[in-house]
Design an enzyme around this catalytic site. Structure first.
Site: not given
Ligand code: ATP
Ligand code: MG
Length: 554
Positions: A35, A261, A271
């Site tokens: 996002e 994650r 974020k």
């Molecule tokens: P937010 O912190 O705003 O909830 P998010 O971390 O899910 O958002 P996105 O931009 O939606 O951020 O993430 C893009 C992709 O990266 C998604 O498929 C998410 O699952 C993956 N992702 C995000 N954070 C992690 C993490 N800490 N470890 C592994 N994958 C991640």
């Molecule tokens: Mg997300």
């Protein structure tokens, strides 16, 4: 660096192997769906390496898709930074960049299909009422009084929502699933809401926006994604993912798989929190070298190879865990130990005058890497006045102290043996100058009379050395899990940045942005990509030479 050659194996790759073996799929298509509401962080790198890595290893495809259904929080600056970071990490997306917003027309059509099938309705409960009606984990929800409107009425109201005739928060479109479901996500989730906001891709065309759960599965299907990989918190959402695809007319059935994650000690990965650090100026921007963002790590001096190697070493599982900072650091240390040329820099200088050295500078040839002659050598000027590290001199010390002591000898790295004869101090008692003599028979050899000189210290010519700002970083937070603190801002480490006014050997004037060096005995450093110039050199310490995170007492 020599990235470990073997392909990683993990449960997702095993699923793919099985799907290819059974003929369920003949090729693999993944996607990375950020996002655009912030910069990418090291957690995203895990997902990027997984999705793009699979596409690479299986000769498949991986899309970069901006999951952009939330106009208020998103920005084109983030879109650009994300593209840049994915490329820097060494990956290339297949075809054009995708945006969920490209599918707004189609998504709208599928919403109408659900309404026509009696599977979606326009609700007028307020968000608070909706929460109340939803029930709890132990209690079923209640039906909204608007749940059984006719198809015609729903179509008409949804059209009004689309045409901007309905205020924000007054109506939403909900899927009609099951208010008693044990999965909260299936209790008539909202799939469209009204938002009067300008979107960075679609401008003011829309004032209704689809929700993530409705958008994501359809975007996957429209792009022909075979394996839709996301993090564990979306496990329950998989029910809704499948429900939507089962109930619309679309001939592709991607499958969602969840992995844990990445959590890293002493930092935050949300974020929202990273954004707060930036907007409240608690750090100097998204690419502050203390940030866990890709751009911060890059500016700190991490190489993309070291981040890929880190992602390989941590692996992909379904177990939640928190990785120690030292595992990330050992990846960059392994890389730079192999590949970074050596140089000399004095971070906290004190002057040494070599009284029996006269004449001009003597150029000494010094190897750029102790074990890699192919990395060549450079000329380092040796002069009557040099700087050494203040902590490398003591007036008195016991035998364990292998540096310069008054009345004793030490070797200057790559140069001669010197002996401290006397010192001069200022009014406060600080040493201002150390007067030494040198033995001009000791260049590249031991003293002739068998004197043993064990210590070797680094130094820089005072006359020809170049002043440099040297930034040392410590962990950004004082506790291993700052995200769990009531107020994560209160556990920021006030000493996460210290600035030294050092001196570096003259060859370093040539270092281009991000260029890495091992400063002898002081750690790995890189030229700061934003603030360093020929007029004012700035170096960031990437990491120390040894693991300073190792827990004392373990
Ligand atoms: P937010 O912190 O705003 O909830 P998010 O971390 O899910 O958002 P996105 O931009 O939606 O951020 O993430 C893009 C992709 O990266 C998604 O498929 C998410 O699952 C993956 N992702 C995000 N954070 C992690 C993490 N800490 N470890 C592994 N994958 C991640
Ligand atoms: Mg997300």
């Amino acid at each position: 660096m020599s990235e470990s050659e073997a392909r990683p194996t993990n449960f997702i790759r095993q699923i793919i192997d099985a799907d290819l073996a059974s003929g369920k799929h003949t090729s693999v298509h993944t996607r990375f769906p950020p996002e655009p509401n912030g910069y990418l962080h090291i957690g995203h790198a895990k997902s990027i390496c997984l999705n793009f890595g699979i596409a690479q290893d299986y000769q498949g495809q991986c899309n970069l898709r901006f999951d952009d259904t939330n106009p208020e929080k998103e920005d084109i600056e983030y879109v650009e930074s994300i593209k840049n970071d994915v490329n820097w990490l060494g990956f290339e997306w297949s075809g054009e960049i995708c945006y969920s917003s490209n599918y707004f027309d189609k998504l709208h059509g599928f919403a109408i299909e659900l309404i026509n099938k009696g599977l979606a309705y326009v609700d007028e409960l307020s968000p608070e009422q909706m929460r109340e009606y939803r029930g709890t984990l132990t209690e079923a929800g209640k039906h909204s009084p608007y749940r059984d409107r006719s198809v015609e009425e729903n179509l008409e109201l949804f059209e009004k929502m689309k045409n901007g005739e309905i205020e924000e928060g007054k109506m939403s479109l909900r899927a009609k699933i099951d208010m008693a479901s044990p999965f909260m996500v299936l209790r008539d989730p909202v799939i469209y809401r009204v938002r009067f906001a300008t979107h960075h891709q679609t401008g003011d065309k829309w004032c209704i926006y689809p929700m993530y759960d409705f958008t994501h599965c359809i975007s996957d299907a429209l792009e022909g994604i075979t394996h839709s990989i996301c993090t564990l918190e979306f496990m329950d959402n998989r029910r809704l993912y499948d429900w939507v695809l089962d109930n619309i007319t679309i001939d592709c059935q991607p499958r969602q798989y969840e992995f844990s994650r990445l959590n890293l000690e002493y930092t935050v990965m949300s974020k929202r929190k990273l954004n707060q650090l930036v907007t409240e100026n608690l750090v100097n921007g998204w690419d502050d070298p203390r940030m866990p963002t890709i751009s911060g790590l890059r500016r700190r001096g991490f190489t993309s190879a070291s981040i890929r190697e880190f992602c390989k070493r941590i692996g992909v599982t379904k177990q939640d865990n928190t990785i120690e900072m030292s595992s990330l650091e050992s990846c960059i240390r392994d890389d730079l130990n192999e590949n970074a040329p050596r140089a000399m820099a004095v971070l906290d200088p004190v002057k040494v005058v070599i009284e029996n050295f006269d004449g001009d500078a003597e150029m000494l040839e010094v190897a750029n890497h102790p074990n890699k002659p192919e990395m060549g050598s450079r000329q380092v000027p040796f002069t009557r006045e040099v700087y050494i590290e203040r902590e490398d001199f003591r007036e008195e010390a016991n035998k364990k102290y292998k540096r310069l002591v008054l009345g004793k000898e030490v070797r200057l790295r790559g140069a001669y043996v010197i002996k401290a004869e006397r010192i001069e101090k200022d009014e406060e008692g600080n040493i201002t100058t150390i007067f030494c003599s040198y033995d001009n028979e000791t260049l590249g050899k031991n003293p002739a009379d068998g004197r043993k000189v064990k210590g070797v210290i680094h130094w820089v010519s005072a006359e020809q050395g170049i002043p440099a700002e040297i930034r040392l970083y410590d962990r950004l937070f004082t506790v291993p899990n700052p995200g769990a603190a009531d107020d994560f801002v209160s556990v920021i480490n006030p000493e996460s940045l210290s600035v030294m006014n050092g001196v570096v050997e003259p060859s370093l004037i040539e270092g281009e942005a991000e260029k890495a060096f091992q400063f002898e005995r002081m750690g790995y450093f890189c030229v700061d990509s934003k603030d360093s110039s020929k007029e004012k050199l700035v170096f960031n310490r990437t990491v120390g030479l040894r693991d300073t995170w190792a827990k004392i007492g373990d």
